[in-house]
Design an enzyme around this catalytic site. Structure first.
Site, PDB file in Angstrom:
ATOM      1  N   SER A  15      -4.883   0.065   4.250  1.00 26.73           N
ATOM      2  CA  SER A  15      -4.337  -0.583   3.052  1.00 26.73           C
ATOM      3  C   SER A  15      -2.833  -0.710   3.199  1.00 26.73           C
ATOM      4  CB  SER A  15      -4.653   0.266   1.812  1.00 26.73           C
ATOM      5  OG  SER A  15      -3.780  -0.102   0.766  1.00 26.73           O
ATOM      6  N   HIS A  40      -6.737  -4.296   4.195  1.00 22.95           N
ATOM      7  CA  HIS A  40      -6.950  -4.196   2.749  1.00 22.95           C
ATOM      8  C   HIS A  40      -5.640  -4.485   2.011  1.00 22.95           C
ATOM      9  CE1 HIS A  40      -9.229  -2.493  -0.704  1.00 22.95           C
ATOM     10  NE2 HIS A  40      -8.088  -1.937  -1.060  1.00 22.95           N
ATOM     11  N   ASP A  42      -3.853  -4.669  -1.691  1.00 22.93           N
ATOM     12  CA  ASP A  42      -3.989  -4.215  -3.079  1.00 22.93           C
ATOM     13  C   ASP A  42      -3.104  -5.024  -4.011  1.00 22.93           C
ATOM     14  OD1 ASP A  42      -5.843  -1.965  -2.963  1.00 22.93           O
ATOM     15  OD2 ASP A  42      -4.342  -1.040  -1.664  1.00 22.93           O
ATOM     16  N   MET A  44      -1.915  -5.771  -7.773  1.00 26.42           N
ATOM     17  CA  MET A  44      -1.842  -5.118  -9.088  1.00 26.42           C
ATOM     18  C   MET A  44      -0.940  -5.927 -10.015  1.00 26.42           C
ATOM     19  SD  MET A  44      -1.436  -1.149  -7.947  1.00 26.42           S
ATOM     20  CE  MET A  44      -2.223  -0.511  -6.448  1.00 26.42           C
ATOM     21  N   HIS A  76      -8.163  -6.787  -2.717  1.00 21.71           N
ATOM     22  CA  HIS A  76      -8.647  -5.953  -3.820  1.00 21.71           C
ATOM     23  C   HIS A  76      -7.816  -6.277  -5.061  1.00 21.71           C
ATOM     24  CE1 HIS A  76      -9.024  -1.501  -5.420  1.00 21.71           C
ATOM     25  NE2 HIS A  76      -9.599  -2.374  -6.218  1.00 21.71           N
ATOM     26  N   MET A  78      -6.697  -5.721  -8.557  1.00 23.51           N
ATOM     27  CA  MET A  78      -6.647  -4.822  -9.726  1.00 23.51           C
ATOM     28  C   MET A  78      -5.875  -5.552 -10.806  1.00 23.51           C
ATOM     29  SD  MET A  78      -6.028  -1.367  -7.556  1.00 23.51           S
ATOM     30  CE  MET A  78      -5.578  -2.322  -6.107  1.00 23.51           C
ATOM     31  N   MET A 147     -14.303   3.206  -6.343  1.00 21.87           N
ATOM     32  CA  MET A 147     -12.983   3.838  -6.313  1.00 21.87           C
ATOM     33  C   MET A 147     -13.153   5.353  -6.244  1.00 21.87           C
ATOM     34  SD  MET A 147     -10.703   1.459  -6.234  1.00 21.87           S
ATOM     35  CE  MET A 147      -9.296   2.585  -6.281  1.00 21.87           C
ATOM     36  N   ASP A 182     -12.384   3.792  -1.607  1.00 22.10           N
ATOM     37  CA  ASP A 182     -10.956   3.485  -1.627  1.00 22.10           C
ATOM     38  C   ASP A 182     -10.229   4.556  -2.426  1.00 22.10           C
ATOM     39  OD1 ASP A 182      -8.471   2.320  -1.640  1.00 22.10           O
ATOM     40  OD2 ASP A 182      -9.065   0.547  -2.798  1.00 22.10           O
TER      41      ASP A 182
HETATM   42  C1  DX5 Z   1      -5.295   2.332  -5.057  1.00 24.40           C
HETATM   43  C2  DX5 Z   1      -5.573   1.281  -4.014  1.00 24.40           C
HETATM   44  C3  DX5 Z   1      -5.820   1.819  -2.668  1.00 24.40           C
HETATM   45  C4  DX5 Z   1      -4.673   2.608  -2.091  1.00 24.40           C
HETATM   46  C5  DX5 Z   1      -5.285   3.809  -1.458  1.00 24.40           C
HETATM   47  O1  DX5 Z   1      -5.333   1.782  -6.314  1.00 24.40           O
HETATM   48  O2  DX5 Z   1      -6.709   0.498  -4.363  1.00 24.40           O
HETATM   49  O3  DX5 Z   1      -6.264   0.832  -1.754  1.00 24.40           O
HETATM   50  O4  DX5 Z   1      -3.918   1.941  -1.118  1.00 24.40           O
HETATM   51  O5  DX5 Z   1      -4.267   4.651  -1.046  1.00 24.40           O
HETATM   52  P1  DX5 Z   1      -4.556   6.056  -0.384  1.00 24.40           P
HETATM   53  O6  DX5 Z   1      -5.367   5.834   0.852  1.00 24.40           O
HETATM   54  O7  DX5 Z   1      -3.200   6.572  -0.127  1.00 24.40           O
HETATM   55  O8  DX5 Z   1      -5.317   6.893  -1.403  1.00 24.40           O
HETATM   56 ZN    ZN Z   2      -7.546  -0.859  -2.815  1.00 22.49          ZN
END
Ligand code: DX5
Ligand code: ZN
Length: 227
Positions: A15, A40, A42, A44, A76, A78, A147, A182
């Site tokens: 990620s 990956h 992320d 947000m 992903h 969010m 998650m 994740d």
């Molecule tokens: C969190 C993200 C993850 C994040 C995971 O909301 O969806 O993809 O990068 O990070 P680690 O591996 O550090 O828990």
């Molecule tokens: Zn993620």
């Protein structure tokens, strides 16, 4: 191997949330060279989760580099009302789009929008969301994301009782869809996630928080029996 097959493999997906954004291309190159093929991303929005991270511009910036090695950008979302943004992310280069079941009243409709766009379809659930939230769409999705931390931040500890939830989710999905975990994935937590039925293991801080992301990627992949 087609990109759809990559999702069905046992794979560690770095990620980029924990990467150094001042040299993002370099960091992605390091994990691609180490064998990573699922990157990956992320996204947000400051609403569904408090932080604001990245948008389609970053997906577009990574597209060529990832496509050159036959990899895929696993986006992903969010974000609230993901159905409004599917098109932008797919046009930017998202090969799979995963949105949260909690983020829209129209999960089936959003899944169909992703499908029509040509990307692989993923639906994610938060730690407190029962696996039954995916029961009615299990047959039409390519990927379910369980998650294993609360979404929003990297570096949180793995929620141990997620393992039992992953098992129940695998039972609902059968063998027909990828099952991704994740949050908090590292060489210790990856093997039990695999044993519970997950085949895609997202790792952010355990990869890019390391001074040697390639070595850290390989350590998790080896622990998980991934490629
Ligand atoms: C969190 C993200 C993850 C994040 C995971 O909301 O969806 O993809 O990068 O990070 P680690 O591996 O550090 O828990
Ligand atoms: Zn993620």
């Amino acid at each position: 191997m087609s990109r759809g097959d990559l999702l069905r493999d046992v794979r560690v997906a770095p990620s980029i949330l924990s990467a150094d954004f001042a040299r993002l291309g370099e960091q992605v190159a390091e994990v691609l060279a180490a064998g990573a093929r699922v990157i990956h991303v992320d996204v947000m929005d400051g609403h569904f989760v408090p932080p604001i991270t990245i948008g389609p511009l970053v997906v577009a910036a990574l597209r060529e580099q990832v496509e050159q090695v036959g990899g895929l950008l696993d986006v992903h979302l969010m974000i609230e009302r993901p159905e409004r943004h599917v098109d932008d992310f797919v046009k930017a280069g998202a090969h799979s789009v995963t949105f949260h079941a909690e983020a829209t009243p129209h999960v089936a409709y959003t899944a169909s929008l992703v499908r029509e766009s040509g990307a692989s379809v993923g639906v994610a659930i938060n730690p407190a969301t029962p696996v039954g939230a995916l029961a009615e769409v299990a047959g039409v999705i390519d990927l379910a994301l369980c998650m294993t931390v609360n979404p929003g931040w990297g570096g949180q500890p793995f929620i141990e009782h997620s393992l039992e939830k992953v098992e129940r989710l695998r039972n609902i999905l059968g063998d027909g869809a990828a099952l991704q975990v994740d949050g908090g994935i590292d060489p210790r937590t990856a093997p039990p996630c695999r044993a519970a039925g997950a085949n895609l293991l997202v790792a952010g801080s355990a990869v890019f928080g390391s001074p040697d992301p390639a070595g850290a990627y390989r350590a998790i992949a080896e622990a998980a029996g991934a490629l």
